[in-house]
Write a protein that holds these residues in place. Structure first.
Motif, PDB file in Angstrom:
ATOM      1  N   ALA A  41       0.706  -1.125  -0.031  1.00  0.00           N
ATOM      2  CA  ALA A  41      -0.119   0.209   0.049  1.00  0.00           C
ATOM      3  C   ALA A  41       0.910   1.184   0.021  1.00  0.00           C
ATOM      4  N   GLU A  60       9.690   3.152   7.089  1.00  0.00           N
ATOM      5  CA  GLU A  60       9.636   1.929   7.027  1.00  0.00           C
ATOM      6  C   GLU A  60      10.283   1.295   8.205  1.00  0.00           C
ATOM      7  N   LYS A  61       9.579   0.592   9.203  1.00  0.00           N
ATOM      8  CA  LYS A  61      10.422   0.172  10.347  1.00  0.00           C
ATOM      9  C   LYS A  61      11.430  -0.900  10.141  1.00  0.00           C
ATOM     10  N   ARG A  66      12.273  -8.496   3.870  1.00  0.00           N
ATOM     11  CA  ARG A  66      11.974  -9.068   5.147  1.00  0.00           C
ATOM     12  C   ARG A  66      10.766 -10.065   4.768  1.00  0.00           C
ATOM     13  N   HIS A  68       7.120 -11.810   4.691  1.00  0.00           N
ATOM     14  CA  HIS A  68       5.766 -11.130   5.040  1.00  0.00           C
ATOM     15  C   HIS A  68       4.833 -12.354   4.363  1.00  0.00           C
ATOM     16  N   ILE A  69       3.648 -12.332   5.021  1.00  0.00           N
ATOM     17  CA  ILE A  69       2.786 -13.127   4.526  1.00  0.00           C
ATOM     18  C   ILE A  69       1.855 -12.555   3.302  1.00  0.00           C
ATOM     19  N   GLY A  70       1.222 -13.403   2.725  1.00  0.00           N
ATOM     20  CA  GLY A  70       0.489 -12.777   1.577  1.00  0.00           C
ATOM     21  C   GLY A  70       0.897 -12.826   0.257  1.00  0.00           C
ATOM     22  N   SER A  72      -0.333 -14.667  -2.722  1.00  0.00           N
ATOM     23  CA  SER A  72      -0.882 -15.023  -3.663  1.00  0.00           C
ATOM     24  C   SER A  72      -2.045 -13.837  -4.369  1.00  0.00           C
ATOM     25  N   ARG A 131       6.937 -12.705  -0.745  1.00  0.00           N
ATOM     26  CA  ARG A 131       6.780 -11.233  -0.375  1.00  0.00           C
ATOM     27  C   ARG A 131       8.131 -10.477  -0.252  1.00  0.00           C
ATOM     28  N   VAL A 155       7.729   5.250  12.827  1.00  0.00           N
ATOM     29  CA  VAL A 155       7.202   6.423  13.517  1.00  0.00           C
ATOM     30  C   VAL A 155       6.612   5.959  14.487  1.00  0.00           C
ATOM     31  N   ASP A 317      -3.993  -2.715   4.958  1.00  0.00           N
ATOM     32  CA  ASP A 317      -4.336  -3.375   6.016  1.00  0.00           C
ATOM     33  C   ASP A 317      -4.468  -2.157   7.092  1.00  0.00           C
ATOM     34  N   GLY A 329      -5.870  -9.376   0.181  1.00  0.00           N
ATOM     35  CA  GLY A 329      -5.184  -8.292   0.850  1.00  0.00           C
ATOM     36  C   GLY A 329      -4.298  -7.460   0.177  1.00  0.00           C
ATOM     37  N   VAL A 330      -3.507  -8.062  -0.494  1.00  0.00           N
ATOM     38  CA  VAL A 330      -2.578  -7.237  -1.554  1.00  0.00           C
ATOM     39  C   VAL A 330      -3.272  -6.602  -2.418  1.00  0.00           C
TER      40      VAL A 330
HETATM   41  C1  LIG Z   1      -2.434 -15.593   7.265  1.00  0.00           C
HETATM   42  C2  LIG Z   1      -2.405 -14.619   6.339  1.00  0.00           C
HETATM   43  C3  LIG Z   1      -2.578 -14.876   4.654  1.00  0.00           C
HETATM   44  C4  LIG Z   1      -2.481 -14.123   3.953  1.00  0.00           C
HETATM   45  N1  LIG Z   1      -2.579 -14.211   2.555  1.00  0.00           N
HETATM   46  C5  LIG Z   1      -2.599 -13.349   1.572  1.00  0.00           C
HETATM   47  C6  LIG Z   1      -2.573 -14.003   0.101  1.00  0.00           C
HETATM   48  O1  LIG Z   1      -2.327 -15.156  -0.253  1.00  0.00           O
HETATM   49  N2  LIG Z   1      -2.750 -12.907  -0.692  1.00  0.00           N
HETATM   50  C7  LIG Z   1      -2.977 -11.636  -0.250  1.00  0.00           C
HETATM   51  O2  LIG Z   1      -3.080 -10.812  -1.541  1.00  0.00           O
HETATM   52  N3  LIG Z   1      -2.912 -11.309   0.845  1.00  0.00           N
HETATM   53  C8  LIG Z   1      -2.752 -11.993   2.005  1.00  0.00           C
HETATM   54  N4  LIG Z   1      -2.594 -11.679   3.408  1.00  0.00           N
HETATM   55  C9  LIG Z   1      -3.035 -10.548   3.710  1.00  0.00           C
HETATM   56  C10 LIG Z   1      -1.671  -9.547   3.274  1.00  0.00           C
HETATM   57  O3  LIG Z   1      -0.908  -9.955   4.113  1.00  0.00           O
HETATM   58  C11 LIG Z   1      -1.694  -7.978   3.677  1.00  0.00           C
HETATM   59  O4  LIG Z   1      -3.178  -7.680   3.187  1.00  0.00           O
HETATM   60  C12 LIG Z   1      -0.796  -7.131   2.613  1.00  0.00           C
HETATM   61  O5  LIG Z   1       0.470  -7.465   3.070  1.00  0.00           O
HETATM   62  C13 LIG Z   1      -1.226  -5.577   3.217  1.00  0.00           C
HETATM   63  O6  LIG Z   1      -0.297  -4.705   2.687  1.00  0.00           O
HETATM   64  P1  LIG Z   1       0.044  -3.235   3.407  1.00  0.00           P
HETATM   65  O7  LIG Z   1       0.954  -2.590   2.677  1.00  0.00           O
HETATM   66  O8  LIG Z   1      -1.390  -2.941   3.903  1.00  0.00           O
HETATM   67  O9  LIG Z   1       0.612  -3.855   4.961  1.00  0.00           O
HETATM   68  P2  LIG Z   1       1.912  -4.649   5.122  1.00  0.00           P
HETATM   69  O10 LIG Z   1       2.226  -5.294   4.037  1.00  0.00           O
HETATM   70  O11 LIG Z   1       1.704  -5.374   6.356  1.00  0.00           O
HETATM   71  O12 LIG Z   1       3.096  -3.506   5.330  1.00  0.00           O
HETATM   72  C14 LIG Z   1       3.027  -2.635   6.433  1.00  0.00           C
HETATM   73  C15 LIG Z   1       4.450  -2.233   6.624  1.00  0.00           C
HETATM   74  O13 LIG Z   1       4.257  -0.869   7.554  1.00  0.00           O
HETATM   75  C16 LIG Z   1       5.591  -1.104   8.482  1.00  0.00           C
HETATM   76  N5  LIG Z   1       5.407  -0.393   9.682  1.00  0.00           N
HETATM   77  C17 LIG Z   1       4.321  -0.752  10.428  1.00  0.00           C
HETATM   78  N6  LIG Z   1       4.252   0.219  11.651  1.00  0.00           N
HETATM   79  C18 LIG Z   1       5.290   0.876  11.367  1.00  0.00           C
HETATM   80  C19 LIG Z   1       5.665   2.359  12.092  1.00  0.00           C
HETATM   81  N7  LIG Z   1       5.259   2.540  13.340  1.00  0.00           N
HETATM   82  N8  LIG Z   1       6.678   2.921  11.251  1.00  0.00           N
HETATM   83  C20 LIG Z   1       7.201   2.629  10.303  1.00  0.00           C
HETATM   84  N9  LIG Z   1       6.618   1.545   9.575  1.00  0.00           N
HETATM   85  C21 LIG Z   1       5.904   0.603   9.997  1.00  0.00           C
HETATM   86  C22 LIG Z   1       5.723  -2.531   8.442  1.00  0.00           C
HETATM   87  O14 LIG Z   1       7.030  -3.012   8.913  1.00  0.00           O
HETATM   88  C23 LIG Z   1       5.443  -3.024   7.253  1.00  0.00           C
HETATM   89  O15 LIG Z   1       6.484  -3.462   6.306  1.00  0.00           O
HETATM   90  C24 LIG Z   1      -2.567 -12.717   4.290  1.00  0.00           C
HETATM   91  C25 LIG Z   1      -2.705 -12.302   5.439  1.00  0.00           C
HETATM   92  C26 LIG Z   1      -2.403 -13.167   6.549  1.00  0.00           C
HETATM   93  C27 LIG Z   1      -2.578 -12.751   7.982  1.00  0.00           C
END
Ligand SMILES: Cc1cc2nc3c(=O)[nH]c(=O)nc-3n(C[C@H](O)[C@H](O)[C@H](O)COP(=O)(O)OP(=O)(O)OC[C@H]3O[C@@H](n4cnc5c(N)ncnc54)[C@H](O)[C@@H]3O)c2cc1C
Length: 458
Positions: A41, A60-61, A66, A68-70, A72, A131, A155, A317, A329-330
């Protein structure tokens, strides 16, 4: 002391919307948009805003790459990947995904779906991604597009004012305060702003626990079918099998948190036991070897009651997470990162339209979240979802509509929505009148060995 006092004064003035602080200092520190989190995101929003010439900073912390799950992805992201300019790199790096397969744990019944057959399908494939590599690739693109990216920077304090936001960050270099006109919170399940503003609400009926790991040498079919995500549905748990490379597969199990607790096992023991109990999973794991630690995630389904404030938007998320079951999710993260960037770009050009544009952002994202929530609720409502899904009907193109939602190709599409309502109606009705054959979803020796039956195609 003087420094602390000056910083306190700056923050107070910003919160009152009176930007009378030192101009030279501000020009060095004022960003158009600050982004918390460099996941899909955050990197999507950063790339798009930086490309329009905006001054963007990402915190990014973690240090990428690193885990990460997600893993497909859904095909409706392809146009956004084109827009981000990463499509060729993704093609070179990751396995394509042409669809999926959902199988009953009692064996013998499974349905495959191919994205090309979806209602109004425009894309025939997505990707299965590792990921760590995917997220790093997207974040590098943000840097290359002109965003300032600070990894290993947390942050840890926020001030959300009417005219700007102030963030305090901590890194190995020490503490730093920056000011931005707008903030996008993309902090994932940490939901920095959601927690700060007490906006987070759990979906009590979706409190699940997932355990997962990577395996080498899991058997898979050859050709296009070897790229499909495979889901195996048991009575009180379901499994994913995601091919990540020609030899590596991600395997995970999801169950109610209370079911996991009742097992009284460590995540590692629970994953081994759950897999061993499912012949429809183990039949492909004769030569398999676990090559990663076992990871676990729990109680992750929630939403925020508000997705925007005067100067901030929530994306990915950090806005809400429903459930991993349909791999949305992605898709939702990239989609909302893109929409947040486009919204802010417009607001920066026409500040007087901010309120309306922010409301429209929140409405459109909530409506997509709602669609997936209905789908997820139906999946967990009982065996009937599987009984109907495994007996697809040609009537009124309901199966292609379900396929479109599985491809992320459904937002704001009324033709898909009303077909989904019919699908949900059939799932409910199936509880009382068995239109489709009943399934136990419980592995038995006889049923488990019946996998040689012809698959049903959705
Ligand atoms: C069990 C499981 C299986 C999943 N399988 C799938 C799948 O197959 N396909 C799919 O599309 N989705 C899947 N998902 C969902 C997917 O993991 C997330 O929806 C997706 O990673 C969200 O992306 P994002 O960028 O919103 O957040 P994230 O990818 O979580 O990125 C957030 C980033 O913010 C950083 N951060 C957090 N707090 C701070 C802070 N205070 N300061 C600085 N940085 C910070 C973190 O380190 C992280 O790198 C799954 C989720 C789970 C729980």
């Amino acid at each position: 002391m003087t420094h602390m006092l000056r910083r306190w004064l700056v923050v107070q003035l910003l919160l009152r919307g009176e930007p009378r602080y030192n101009k030279r200092r501000m020009s060095a520190e004022l960003y158009d948009v600050a982004i918390i989190g460099g996941g899909p995101a955050g990197s999507t929003a950063a790339t798009l805003l930086a490309r329009t010439g905006r001054r963007v900073i990402v915190f990014e912390k973690e240090k990428f790459p690193r885990f990460h799950i997600g893993e497909s992805l859904l095909p409706s992201l392809m146009p956004t990947f084109d827009r981000l300019g990463v499509r060729e790199q993704l093609d070179r790096t990751f396995m394509p995904k042409y669809g999926g397969e959902i199988a009953a744990a009692c064996g013998g019944r499974q349905a495959k779906f191919y994205f090309k057959d979806g209602f109004n399908a425009k894309q025939d494939r997505a990707y299965q991604v590792t990921r760590s590599i995917f997220d790093e690739l997207l974040l590098n693109q943000s840097r290359a597009s002109g965003a300032e990216v600070h990894e290993e920077t947390i942050v840890n304090e926020l001030s959300l004012g009417e005219r700007s936001v102030v963030l305090e960050t901590v890194s190995a270099a020490g503490r730093k305060t920056i000011t931005a006109s707008y903030l996008i919170d993309c902090s994932g399940r940490q939901t920095v702003v959601g927690n700060f503003c007490h906006l987070k609400r759990s979906y009590q009926h979706l409190q699940k626990f997932s355990i997962f790991a990577h395996y080498e040498n899991v058997d898979r079919p050859s050709g296009i079918d070897g790229t499909l995500i495979r889901m195996v549905r048991g009575l009180d748990r379901w499994f994913w099998m995601i091919p990540l490379t020609p030899t590596r597969m991600s395997i995970g199990v999801v169950m109610d948190t209370k079911v996991f607790r009742a097992l009284k096992l460590s995540p590692e023991e629970a994953l081994t036991k759950c897999i061993e109990e499912q012949p429809v999973v183990t039949e492909r794991m004769t030569h398999a070897e676990r090559v990663s630690p076992v990871y676990a995630a729990g109680d992750y389904s929630y939403r925020n009651v508000q997705l925007h404030g005067d100067r901030w938007l929530l994306a990915g998320d950090a806005a809400g997470f429903i459930d991993p079951v349909f791999s949305s999710g992605v898709y939702l993260a990239v989609l909302s990162g893109e929409k947040a960037a486009d919204t802010l770009e417009q607001v920066l050009r026409e500040p007087h339209r901010r309120r309306k544009l922010f409301q429209s952002y929140e409405r459109s994202f909530n409506s997509v979240l709602k669609m997936y929530l209905s789908f997820v609720n139906s999946w967990y409502s009982g065996r009937e979802f599987m009984e109907v899904f495994l007996n697809p009907t040609d009537i009124l193109q309901i199966a292609p509509a379900v396929n479109a939602l599985l491809a992320g190709n459904a937002s704001n599409s009324f033709p898909v929505r009303w077909r989904m309502w019919l699908f949900y109606f059939f799932v409910r009705a199936q509880r009382y009148i068995p239109f489709s054959p009943r399934l136990t979803l419980t592995p038995t020796k006889a049923e488990g060995s019946a996998l040689t039956n012809e698959p049903v195609t959705a």
